[in-house]
Each structure stands twice: as structure tokens, then as C-alpha cells.
Write a protein that holds these residues in place. Sequence first.
Motif, PDB file in Angstrom:
ATOM      1  N   MET A 253       0.783  -1.271  -0.109  1.00  0.00           N
ATOM      2  CA  MET A 253      -0.020   0.073  -0.083  1.00  0.00           C
ATOM      3  C   MET A 253       0.929   1.296  -0.179  1.00  0.00           C
ATOM      4  O   MET A 253       0.185   2.321  -0.102  1.00  0.00           O
ATOM      5  CB  MET A 253      -0.907  -0.131   1.155  1.00  0.00           C
ATOM      6  CG  MET A 253      -0.448  -0.393   2.447  1.00  0.00           C
ATOM      7  SD  MET A 253       0.438   1.206   3.562  1.00  0.00           S
ATOM      8  CE  MET A 253      -1.137   2.495   3.484  1.00  0.00           C
ATOM      9  N   ILE A 254       2.149   0.919  -0.015  1.00  0.00           N
ATOM     10  CA  ILE A 254       3.047   2.308   0.144  1.00  0.00           C
ATOM     11  C   ILE A 254       3.642   2.688  -1.112  1.00  0.00           C
ATOM     12  O   ILE A 254       3.790   1.904  -2.223  1.00  0.00           O
ATOM     13  CB  ILE A 254       4.152   2.067   1.042  1.00  0.00           C
ATOM     14  CG1 ILE A 254       5.010   0.739   0.799  1.00  0.00           C
ATOM     15  CG2 ILE A 254       3.838   1.924   2.440  1.00  0.00           C
ATOM     16  CD1 ILE A 254       6.043   0.820  -0.347  1.00  0.00           C
ATOM     17  N   ASP A 255       3.984   3.833  -1.409  1.00  0.00           N
ATOM     18  CA  ASP A 255       4.574   4.670  -2.483  1.00  0.00           C
ATOM     19  C   ASP A 255       5.943   4.521  -2.260  1.00  0.00           C
ATOM     20  O   ASP A 255       7.011   3.985  -2.969  1.00  0.00           O
ATOM     21  CB  ASP A 255       3.858   6.053  -2.770  1.00  0.00           C
ATOM     22  CG  ASP A 255       4.920   6.444  -4.302  1.00  0.00           C
ATOM     23  OD1 ASP A 255       4.968   5.634  -5.065  1.00  0.00           O
ATOM     24  OD2 ASP A 255       4.913   7.554  -4.207  1.00  0.00           O
ATOM     25  N   PHE A 256       6.424   5.166  -0.872  1.00  0.00           N
ATOM     26  CA  PHE A 256       7.777   5.383  -0.825  1.00  0.00           C
ATOM     27  C   PHE A 256       7.746   5.185   0.746  1.00  0.00           C
ATOM     28  O   PHE A 256       7.169   5.727   1.574  1.00  0.00           O
ATOM     29  CB  PHE A 256       8.385   6.625  -1.279  1.00  0.00           C
ATOM     30  CG  PHE A 256       9.681   6.827  -0.911  1.00  0.00           C
ATOM     31  CD1 PHE A 256      10.699   6.162  -1.758  1.00  0.00           C
ATOM     32  CD2 PHE A 256      10.172   7.786   0.282  1.00  0.00           C
ATOM     33  CE1 PHE A 256      12.140   6.502  -1.315  1.00  0.00           C
ATOM     34  CE2 PHE A 256      11.415   7.901   0.520  1.00  0.00           C
ATOM     35  CZ  PHE A 256      12.603   7.278  -0.301  1.00  0.00           C
ATOM     36  N   VAL A 257       8.977   4.787   0.978  1.00  0.00           N
ATOM     37  CA  VAL A 257       9.214   4.644   2.523  1.00  0.00           C
ATOM     38  C   VAL A 257      10.553   5.190   3.121  1.00  0.00           C
ATOM     39  O   VAL A 257      11.484   4.515   2.528  1.00  0.00           O
ATOM     40  CB  VAL A 257       9.050   3.177   3.242  1.00  0.00           C
ATOM     41  CG1 VAL A 257       9.359   2.966   4.872  1.00  0.00           C
ATOM     42  CG2 VAL A 257       7.523   2.602   3.043  1.00  0.00           C
ATOM     43  N   ASP A 258      10.552   6.059   3.713  1.00  0.00           N
ATOM     44  CA  ASP A 258      11.861   6.539   4.284  1.00  0.00           C
ATOM     45  C   ASP A 258      11.971   6.049   6.006  1.00  0.00           C
ATOM     46  O   ASP A 258      11.306   5.516   6.461  1.00  0.00           O
ATOM     47  CB  ASP A 258      11.813   8.116   4.269  1.00  0.00           C
ATOM     48  CG  ASP A 258      13.215   8.736   4.296  1.00  0.00           C
ATOM     49  OD1 ASP A 258      14.195   7.994   4.506  1.00  0.00           O
ATOM     50  OD2 ASP A 258      13.569   9.884   3.920  1.00  0.00           O
ATOM     51  N   LEU A 259      13.153   6.389   6.637  1.00  0.00           N
ATOM     52  CA  LEU A 259      13.285   6.165   7.747  1.00  0.00           C
ATOM     53  C   LEU A 259      12.057   6.780   8.820  1.00  0.00           C
ATOM     54  O   LEU A 259      11.732   6.049   9.859  1.00  0.00           O
ATOM     55  CB  LEU A 259      14.687   6.484   8.260  1.00  0.00           C
ATOM     56  CG  LEU A 259      15.882   5.817   7.773  1.00  0.00           C
ATOM     57  CD1 LEU A 259      16.963   6.413   8.201  1.00  0.00           C
ATOM     58  CD2 LEU A 259      15.796   4.204   7.815  1.00  0.00           C
ATOM     59  N   HIS A 260      11.679   8.030   8.554  1.00  0.00           N
ATOM     60  CA  HIS A 260      10.859   8.404   9.449  1.00  0.00           C
ATOM     61  C   HIS A 260       9.553   8.878   8.702  1.00  0.00           C
ATOM     62  O   HIS A 260       8.579   9.531   9.430  1.00  0.00           O
ATOM     63  CB  HIS A 260      11.513   9.910   9.909  1.00  0.00           C
ATOM     64  CG  HIS A 260      12.550   9.568  10.866  1.00  0.00           C
ATOM     65  ND1 HIS A 260      12.744   8.815  11.941  1.00  0.00           N
ATOM     66  CD2 HIS A 260      13.940   9.609  10.598  1.00  0.00           C
ATOM     67  CE1 HIS A 260      13.765   8.801  12.455  1.00  0.00           C
ATOM     68  NE2 HIS A 260      14.662   9.140  11.538  1.00  0.00           N
ATOM     69  N   ASP A 261       9.080   8.593   7.654  1.00  0.00           N
ATOM     70  CA  ASP A 261       7.921   9.073   6.847  1.00  0.00           C
ATOM     71  C   ASP A 261       7.554   8.139   5.860  1.00  0.00           C
ATOM     72  O   ASP A 261       8.603   7.480   5.256  1.00  0.00           O
ATOM     73  CB  ASP A 261       7.912  10.394   6.548  1.00  0.00           C
ATOM     74  CG  ASP A 261       6.601  10.880   6.431  1.00  0.00           C
ATOM     75  OD1 ASP A 261       5.466  10.291   6.755  1.00  0.00           O
ATOM     76  OD2 ASP A 261       6.462  12.103   5.718  1.00  0.00           O
ATOM     77  N   SER A 262       6.400   8.083   5.309  1.00  0.00           N
ATOM     78  CA  SER A 262       5.835   7.179   3.966  1.00  0.00           C
ATOM     79  C   SER A 262       4.972   7.791   3.627  1.00  0.00           C
ATOM     80  O   SER A 262       4.310   8.656   4.102  1.00  0.00           O
ATOM     81  CB  SER A 262       5.570   5.933   4.715  1.00  0.00           C
ATOM     82  OG  SER A 262       6.701   5.093   5.447  1.00  0.00           O
ATOM     83  N   THR A 263       4.769   7.560   2.282  1.00  0.00           N
ATOM     84  CA  THR A 263       3.491   8.007   1.278  1.00  0.00           C
ATOM     85  C   THR A 263       2.860   6.883   0.831  1.00  0.00           C
ATOM     86  O   THR A 263       3.272   5.621   0.894  1.00  0.00           O
ATOM     87  CB  THR A 263       3.999   8.892   0.292  1.00  0.00           C
ATOM     88  OG1 THR A 263       5.000   8.269  -0.551  1.00  0.00           O
ATOM     89  CG2 THR A 263       4.861  10.221   0.745  1.00  0.00           C
ATOM     90  N   TRP A 264       1.648   7.049   0.253  1.00  0.00           N
ATOM     91  CA  TRP A 264       0.691   5.812   0.063  1.00  0.00           C
ATOM     92  C   TRP A 264       0.614   5.785  -1.484  1.00  0.00           C
ATOM     93  O   TRP A 264       0.710   6.878  -2.464  1.00  0.00           O
ATOM     94  CB  TRP A 264      -0.664   6.166   0.702  1.00  0.00           C
ATOM     95  CG  TRP A 264      -0.357   6.436   2.214  1.00  0.00           C
ATOM     96  CD1 TRP A 264      -1.355   7.617   2.580  1.00  0.00           C
ATOM     97  CD2 TRP A 264       0.163   5.800   3.280  1.00  0.00           C
ATOM     98  NE1 TRP A 264      -1.069   7.661   3.870  1.00  0.00           N
ATOM     99  CE2 TRP A 264      -0.234   6.839   4.310  1.00  0.00           C
ATOM    100  CE3 TRP A 264       1.177   4.996   3.196  1.00  0.00           C
ATOM    101  CZ2 TRP A 264       0.644   6.662   5.649  1.00  0.00           C
ATOM    102  CZ3 TRP A 264       1.714   4.880   4.731  1.00  0.00           C
ATOM    103  CH2 TRP A 264       1.222   5.643   5.571  1.00  0.00           C
ATOM    104  N   LYS A 265       0.299   4.519  -2.115  1.00  0.00           N
ATOM    105  CA  LYS A 265      -0.060   4.535  -3.461  1.00  0.00           C
ATOM    106  C   LYS A 265      -1.531   5.108  -3.751  1.00  0.00           C
ATOM    107  O   LYS A 265      -2.206   5.408  -2.774  1.00  0.00           O
ATOM    108  CB  LYS A 265       0.014   3.024  -3.756  1.00  0.00           C
ATOM    109  CG  LYS A 265       1.283   2.455  -3.962  1.00  0.00           C
ATOM    110  CD  LYS A 265       1.052   0.966  -4.581  1.00  0.00           C
ATOM    111  CE  LYS A 265       2.581   0.456  -4.599  1.00  0.00           C
ATOM    112  NZ  LYS A 265       2.404  -0.946  -5.290  1.00  0.00           N
TER     113      LYS A 265
END
Length: 406
Positions: A253-265
Motif C-alpha cells: 500500500m506504500i509508494d515510498f518509505v523513508d526512515l521517518h515517513d512514508s507515502t501511499w499509493k
Amino acid sequence: MDVKAIREQFPILDQEVNGHPLVYLDSSATSQKPLPVIEAIDDYYRKYNSNVHRGVHTLGTRATDLYEGAREKVRQFINADSTMEIIFNRGTTIGLNLVAQSYARANLTAGDEIVITPMEHHSNIIPWQQAAKATGATLKYIPLEVDGSISLERVRETVTNNTKIVAVGHVSNVLGTINPIKEMAKIAHDHGAIIVVDGAQSVPHLQVDVKALDCDFYAFSGHKMCAPTGIGVLYGKKDLLNKMEPVEFGGEMIDFVDLHDSTWKELPSKFEGGTPIIAGAIGLGAAIDFLSDIGMNSITKHEEQLVTYAMAKLSSIKDLTIYGPEKRAALVTFNLKDVHSHDVATVLDAEGIAVRAGHHCAQPLMKWLNVSATARASFYLYNTEADVDRLVEGLLKTKEYFGDVF
């Protein structure tokens, strides 16, 4: 509609229970599964079992095509605008909870109103109770008419400019009441509210058009419409779903995951974290093909004739009380005087007849009816008038048995 030919597609019906041919009258709880659905699931596990959306190998591509093909079948079946509006999940309960947890909690504040009815299944009560407690909103109920129906006048009296959500079942799982969703949606929208519909008891039996109804969210389960357990659908208008945050997080369900934040598809992926219910979705697609080949209007007509016959036959039994309006969906809920519904169901089971007994996950409605429990016979496309006759015979035997006991 050739019911005999249809019945032959359901292998489970060809058996004896307690020495009697099975009469299955509990489809409102879960329907039986036809051979095309069973075979579609079997084919998946035998021939192309793989995860979806992730691999580029042949099996993964086949599985993904079938999984997304099922989503398109759902879209067509309920006449949604886009597959982005079709969220796969585990069932009606999960869909309603998603709306209550994501949309409601983000949009409600103290003084806002959530309007529901006393006839709702617990799945369409408890999420709104929790949303109201979390936000300070007020939970209000549309009063029922004496026969268990809803009048639009009462809806207009209950829904106000403070109302933000109206949540209602399309069809009552106890009373069989068919609610006027299109008209209720207009009243809700005229006051700036959205309408959320529990379609668990309607999609298997009626031709549902979400655009014609103008509902904002519509949830239903596969297992009540000839599909496997564990697969369900939440339809939502795209603009509303786009503004909502997911409530479950993980892979896919994610677009991009960083160490402290994420964005969604984009939709629908952002609400389908983790490995999805692949075989269930494929089975749901096969069930939709099966129902569509028969024709939903033909199924509705058959059930209308069957429930009319059942009402007439059951009404002739002395000391039997039937609950709900005269015009109803394909179920009859009743009690025999001085006999608990569990005892009724037990005697009927001894005769090979499967009915539901209890509060049907509708305790507020039981209180409104002034009973602790009821028995329910629910019908589907594979039931016949002969099944109704067996039910009547079984109830007469139940009366005779408990008459002798008392």
C-alpha cells in the motif's frame, strides 16, 4: 429461471442431515457455493498460485490479472465509475469499520450527528458508537414504523443540518425491510451529510446500482452471494476515498518509505496493505459471473414469489408470530408461542432443516421487538416452494412436540 438446474450446481445441497434431505434456509448468514466458484478457487491453487502485483514471473502475472479482473467484475456488477472505487477487504464489517475509523474520525467534531436506525446489524452500530465516543459526535436513531419499516417523514425529522453521516442497511437481516436508500441519500445530501450503506443483505438478492442510489459508501460481503468467506468490498466515491487516510499499514500500500515517513499509493492500493485475499477475490469474480449469467432480476423475481408463498403458508400456523413488513426481502423471521427459538431450530435441524436462531447480531432490534431471540428462515436462488413446505411441516411437528412436553 430453472431452479432445478441451479440446484445441481450446489453439491452441498445433495445430502441428508439427520436422515432427511437437507433444506438449507440460512443463506442470510452465508450462502452455499456453486461448482464454478469452487472450481475457480481450486484452479488458482492448482495452476497459478502466486502473490499479486509484486513478481514479474508468469504465475504472478496470471494471478494479478485474475485478481484485478475480479475487481473489474465487481465494478460492473454494482455500476461503479472506476475500479479505483472498489476496495477489497474481508467483508462488510471491515468496510464499515474503515469508513468509521478513517472518514468519520477525521471529519466529525463535538455537536455533529451520526444518524442510524434500530434495525441495524451490530456491524453498522458499534463502529458508529465508537466514532461518536472518539469525536464527541451524537448518535441518533430514526424511529421505526410499527411494522419495522422506515418512513421518509421520520428520516426528514431526524436528519438535520448537524448530521454529517447517515448509516443504514439496504435490507434488514431480521425484518427483511427494504429501505429507500435513494430517497434517504437525497435527504442526507440536502443537509450536507454523506450516506453509508450496509449492503450485506441486498447485493446477493437485488440489482444494485451505486450511481443510481447516489450512495457515498456501500459495503458488502462475498460469502452471502455464492463467493468464499473472507472476501468483501467497500465501494466509495473516489473523491471521498482520496481524502481518507488508510487505517492498516504494511507492504504494497506504500509508494515510498523513508526512515521517518512514508507515502501511499493511489486507490485502491492504499487501503489494501499486505498480501490480499487473492483466492477469495477470484472466487468472488466467479460468483459474479454465475449470478450475472442467471440474471439478478430473475433471482429477485424468484425470491419475491418464494417469500410471498412462505408468508402465506407460515401465517396459517396458529401461535406463530412473524416480524417485519409485508413487502420484504427473501427472509421470514418468526417465533412460536412459548417455544424458544433455539428449541425451534433444534427440532427443525432434526428434520434436516437449517434455520438461524438467536438475536441475529441485532440486539437493539430484539429489544424494540420485545423479544430475546427469534428464528429466521432465509431463501436464495436455490430454494423452492417444496423447501417452504418442509419448513411448515417441521414447525407443525415442533408445535406438536412441545405441546406434548407442556
